[in-house]
Structures are given as structure tokens and as C-alpha cells.
Design a protein around this motif. Sequence first.
Motif, PDB file in Angstrom:
ATOM      1  N   ASP A   1       4.065   1.372  -2.011  1.00 26.00           N
ATOM      2  CA  ASP A   1       2.944   1.641  -1.111  1.00 26.00           C
ATOM      3  C   ASP A   1       3.365   1.352   0.336  1.00 26.00           C
ATOM      4  O   ASP A   1       3.778   0.235   0.647  1.00 26.00           O
ATOM      5  CB  ASP A   1       1.783   0.713  -1.529  1.00 26.00           C
ATOM      6  N   ALA A   2       3.240   2.346   1.207  1.00 22.15           N
ATOM      7  CA  ALA A   2       3.717   2.214   2.587  1.00 22.15           C
ATOM      8  C   ALA A   2       2.852   1.270   3.418  1.00 22.15           C
ATOM      9  O   ALA A   2       3.189   0.954   4.555  1.00 22.15           O
ATOM     10  CB  ALA A   2       3.785   3.583   3.259  1.00 22.15           C
ATOM     11  N   ALA A   3       1.728   0.824   2.842  1.00 24.80           N
ATOM     12  CA  ALA A   3       0.913  -0.140   3.568  1.00 24.80           C
ATOM     13  C   ALA A   3       1.078  -1.547   3.002  1.00 24.80           C
ATOM     14  O   ALA A   3       0.579  -2.510   3.557  1.00 24.80           O
ATOM     15  CB  ALA A   3      -0.561   0.262   3.517  1.00 24.80           C
ATOM     16  N   GLN A   4       1.775  -1.667   1.878  1.00 27.88           N
ATOM     17  CA  GLN A   4       1.896  -2.955   1.185  1.00 27.88           C
ATOM     18  C   GLN A   4       3.321  -3.492   1.116  1.00 27.88           C
ATOM     19  O   GLN A   4       3.527  -4.688   1.111  1.00 27.88           O
ATOM     20  CB  GLN A   4       1.414  -2.824  -0.271  1.00 27.88           C
ATOM     21  N   GLY A   5       4.264  -2.590   0.975  1.00 23.51           N
ATOM     22  CA  GLY A   5       5.649  -3.033   0.783  1.00 23.51           C
ATOM     23  C   GLY A   5       5.912  -3.401  -0.662  1.00 23.51           C
ATOM     24  O   GLY A   5       5.062  -3.234  -1.543  1.00 23.51           O
TER      25      GLY A   5
ATOM     26  N   VAL B   1      11.003   5.869  -2.719  1.00 19.95           N
ATOM     27  CA  VAL B   1       9.901   6.692  -2.218  1.00 19.95           C
ATOM     28  C   VAL B   1       8.793   5.791  -1.673  1.00 19.95           C
ATOM     29  O   VAL B   1       8.329   4.887  -2.363  1.00 19.95           O
ATOM     30  CB  VAL B   1       9.298   7.562  -3.361  1.00 19.95           C
ATOM     31  N   LEU B   2       8.392   6.047  -0.429  1.00 19.92           N
ATOM     32  CA  LEU B   2       7.232   5.353   0.124  1.00 19.92           C
ATOM     33  C   LEU B   2       6.027   6.252  -0.045  1.00 19.92           C
ATOM     34  O   LEU B   2       6.058   7.416   0.345  1.00 19.92           O
ATOM     35  CB  LEU B   2       7.437   5.058   1.606  1.00 19.92           C
ATOM     36  N   ASN B   3       4.955   5.697  -0.594  1.00 11.45           N
ATOM     37  CA  ASN B   3       3.762   6.491  -0.881  1.00 11.45           C
ATOM     38  C   ASN B   3       2.627   6.112   0.074  1.00 11.45           C
ATOM     39  O   ASN B   3       2.702   5.093   0.751  1.00 11.45           O
ATOM     40  CB  ASN B   3       3.343   6.243  -2.328  1.00 11.45           C
ATOM     41  N   LYS B   4       1.599   6.919   0.096  1.00  6.26           N
ATOM     42  CA  LYS B   4       0.384   6.666   0.884  1.00  6.26           C
ATOM     43  C   LYS B   4       0.648   6.690   2.384  1.00  6.26           C
ATOM     44  O   LYS B   4       0.041   5.911   3.127  1.00  6.26           O
ATOM     45  CB  LYS B   4      -0.266   5.324   0.489  1.00  6.26           C
TER      46      LYS B   4
END
Length: 596
Positions: A104-108, A130-133
Motif C-alpha cells: 500500500d503506497a500510503a502505508q508502506g 508493486v506499490l498499490n493505491k
Amino acid sequence: TDPALIRNFCIIAHIDHGKSTLADRMLQITGAVKPRDMRAQYLDRMDIERERGITIKSQAVRMPWEVDGTPHALNMIDTPGHVDFTYEVSRSLAACEGTLLLVDAAQGIEAQTLANLYLALENDLTIIPVLNKIDLPAAQPEKYAEELATLIGAEPEDVLKVSGKTGEGVEAVLDRIVTEISPPVGDPEAPSRAMIFDSVYDTYRGVVTYVRVVDGMLKSRERIEMLSTGTTHDLLEIGVSSPEPTPSKGLGVGEVGYLITGVKDVRQSKVGDTVTNAQKPATEPVAGYSEPKPMVFSGLFPVDGSDYPALRDALDKLKLNDAALVYEPETSVALGFGFRCGFLGLLHLEITRDRLEREFDLSLISTAPSVVYRVVMEDGSEHTVTNPSEYPEGKVSHVYEPMVRATVLTPSDFVGAVMELCQSKRGQMQGMDYLSEDRVELRYRLPLAEIVFDFFDQLKSRTKGYASLDYAEDGEAASALVKVDILLQGDQVDAFSAVVHKDKAYSYGVSMVGKLKELIPRQQFEVPVQAAVGSRIIARETIRAIRKDVLSKCYGGDISRKRKLLEKQKEGKKRMKMVGSVEVPQEAFIAALSSD
Ligand code: GTP
């Protein structure tokens, strides 16, 4: 299909980082699912999975994808996300050549991502980061691309940036799967061998077994053999899920699909086992097979004793779909007739109990979860204890308890709080790494028993919910453990016996004795409530004479389950249990077990 045109991959992600959403989007973009058939979380089958937002069982789907005009078949193997199912995760990974590491690109990165990444590396899988969101306003793709790249030894530019929600970047992911992950290799002429990575019970079709073929070919209608047991079955149907089941003539090297033999119990089709042709069997299994091993035991008792046969039927039904669930009848003085059940871990326990209550409409009470102790006596005899009330009498030489290797990921602000917690739970620090300036990975060796109680809740509350935890089995250790018994007027109340570290025996005894004093109504005579280690009394309270209503006390708690149980009880007759000459309403025991 030509193996060169096959790619087998899975997705590793922490809960909620968007694995199901991305999988849905891939099914849609590749055209595997027609727009009119699309529904959210296509792959999650059980309602309970959807509600809790976790994937319990893995499954495989095949998707077509063209690169440079060449059609490929991509097999996506879904992996269960939770630690309790590590063995199933490892089998799913073993069926693949590569994996998407989805963050998650907002969580790491989170602890679960790491634990599964280590498993993937052990299996030599190609890792595609892969970074998502990235559509989220709070996304920090540059920061986390850096973190991810450092972790796997890649360049930040290699990290794909996608949104499973909008579909942005998903085609690039499909392309990278084809270009970076190697095609499967196997010997098409060798005796057939396929590995079972999942096995689920379907009411209509019986057991559906998911396999990955390694060598040779499995053909419809042939007779197959399960290598670990030598049992043979007729292969009634074989095919691929694309994603609806589509029968085929057979599956060759590298192919992933399902098979149906008409067996009714998943234990006859075990995850990790090797399937071969019965006439021309392979001799070597694909991978070492290991039986699922229950790690956590708990007694399950119906609140209403007349539900006992219904509970037995329900467990028999669940077992068809759960090779790891074990149980045997147990009788308790305090709780009546029930079952001693073994689970892979706490989540497995919770899920099973939840399903029993929901799908079978049972009201249950469970005793405190216990791990498996190995007790060696001075005379050299050895006992395996899964139920503290069956702890051996006599002179104990050593007690061994199961250990875990735990990985905790936390913002650096909370490192002190996490270390304190781990130490209070008898943890030994094994290492510590900064993943970035503000995120730290801590590794501890801890007794499983300490994790099983309230570790996770405490970790969350001490870190404002930011830390994540994952753990894996790590052998056993000799520890200073004792059994604490709770006595009512000198008679042992079995459901409350516990095996605890000697330093914690006193506080366990004091809290249980205090609780029971509050909950048990006064009798015609004085009743001592005691906690004892062997013959030594470590805590004592007295219930004074004269009767008193117990229910008013029980309603003090705010746990809704407790209230529900008590209400159900009230409908029926008041059930009294005799412990020696002391008469105790069953709800008093239930209340003592339900509260913390
Ligand atoms: P499990 O498989 O159950 O472990 O979870 P998961 O990783 O599959 O997560 P899921 O796909 O259920 O997504 C979790 C939450 O994130 C859901 O509320 C999704 O709607 C949301 N989500 C997933 N992908 C994206 C995305 O690309 N952008 C945004 N904004 N939200 C997303």
C-alpha cells in the motif's frame, strides 16, 4: 499448453493492501471475467471471508494475456494472508515461479509482507515490487518505492506503481509478469507428478483439489495415486478455473488447475501431497509433505447442554473442509460435555468458533487457549499436554513449550514500548533493523503461549495501532512452568487450570480467585476459593454463607457476547453444576471465562 507460454505467480500482501482488488482488476482487464459477471472480491468465496476482509483459502485462476502478439496463460495463485496458515502459504508459493510484492503506497511495508517475502525468497521466486493505491491523496509512492527497493535490492525505478481501484498501471504489471517471471520447467516424458496446494470441500462436487503439474501429464479418467498414503482414486474431472471451472482432457507440465475424484473429505487430498498416475507412479514426491500441526488447543462447550449432538455434527461438517482442525470429546466439571479442539493458531480458532456459531446457530463457550507442552518427569517418562487439567501428577523434571520467531514492524517512536512488551512476555531479542528513518523491524524469539493471549491487542494499543506482527514456529524451549489449579472448597475446577510461567502463577491465581469470588453466589456454608500450585496454596478468598443472586453481578460486564450467552441461559432453566458440595450456576463459570 506449451510450458514456455505459461507463467505461474502469486501476490504477497499485508491484509488490506489491496490484493483482492488488484486480482479483480486483472481478471477484468485480461477479459477472464466478462463485465456483466464482475462482482467485487470475485475470488473470496466464503461470506465470512468477505466480512472480515481476509482470504482464508487459496485458489487459482487462469487469465489470457498477450505480449508482442504472443498469447500467454497467466495462472494467478491466491495465497492465504495470515500466519496461522503459513504451511498453506508456503505450498502456494512453491507452485509459482514468481510473485508480486504488493504494498500500500500510503502505508508502506508491514510485518506480514516481510514474513511472506522471506518465504518467497526461500522458494527462489522472482519478486516484482508493486506499490498499490497510488490514487490515494495520502500515497507516498516515491518514499515507499525507495523502501521497497532497498528491501529487495532493486532500483526504485523498478517498482511498479498502480491503482487496483482505477486500473492505472495494471497492464504494466501483467506485462512484467510475462517478461520477468520464468516459464515453468518439467519433464513431459517422466511419470506424472503434481503438487496439491489447496483442497476445498464443495457441497455439490465433493472435494475440489487444486494442483500444479510438475512433470508428465494428468489425464481425465485415469487412476491417480496420492503419494503420501498410496490411496488411489478415479480422476472424474480435471480442468482449469478461468475463473469458472472449465473441464479439459488433461493438465501438462507447468499447468495449474483443479481435479475432482469424488472424495468427500479434504484429508484424503492433502495440501502438500503429490498426485501421480497409479499405473505408472512417480517415486519421488514433489516436495517434502508435512501434516498440518495444531498449535493451540481450546475446549468448546455448548452453552445449552442439549446442543452437544449438534456441536458434534457441526464439527464433523467443518472437518470436511479443514484438514487442520482436530477435536475429541471432553467432559468438564464446570462446563459439561464438549470437545477439546486443536487449531493452527488464534485466528483459526476464532474463525472456527465464529462459523460454528453463525453457520450452525450454536452458542458456545471456549476455555482459555493453551499451547502444547512436553512434560518430562524425573522417572524419564514423557507427556504431551494439550489440556492443563491433564497435566501429569508427580515429580516433573523439565517442561518444554513451543517457541515462535516473531517479526514486529513499528514506527521508530514506539520501539521502546514494543521492546518493553516483548520483554514482559519473556521475549529474547534477535535483531533490529531500520527499514527507513522512521520504520523499524524488531525480531524476537517468544513463547507461543505468550502470543496466544493478549499480545496482539497490547501491541496495537501500545503503538496506537501502527505496529504489525507476524510469527512462525521456532522449535521448543525448556521453561520454568507450573500448573495452577483453582479449588472450590478443596475441589479442583478443571476449566480454570492453567500452565503458566512460575513468575506469573501468583497473579493468575489472585485474579481467578477474585473473579470467582465475585461470580459464585453465597452458599449455606462458607466456601474457600483457592489457587494452588501442586499442594501449595498461593491465593485465597472466601465466599461467605447466605445465598445471593448471581445474575445481577454478571450483567456488570459490557461484553455483548457474555450478555447474549446469559440471556440465552435465562430463557431456559437455571443449570447448576456441583463442584464437590458447592452448587454453582453454570453462568458463573461462563462469565469468569468470557471476561479478560
Ligand atoms: P485480503 O485479501 O482480505 O487480505 O485484503 P486485500 O489485500 O485483498 O484488500 P482488498 O482488496 O480487500 O482492499 C482493501 C481495501 O483497500 C478495500 O477497502 C479496497 O476498496 C481498498 N483498495 C484496494 N485497492 C485500492 C486502490 O488502488 N486505491 C484505493 N483508493 N483503495 C483501494
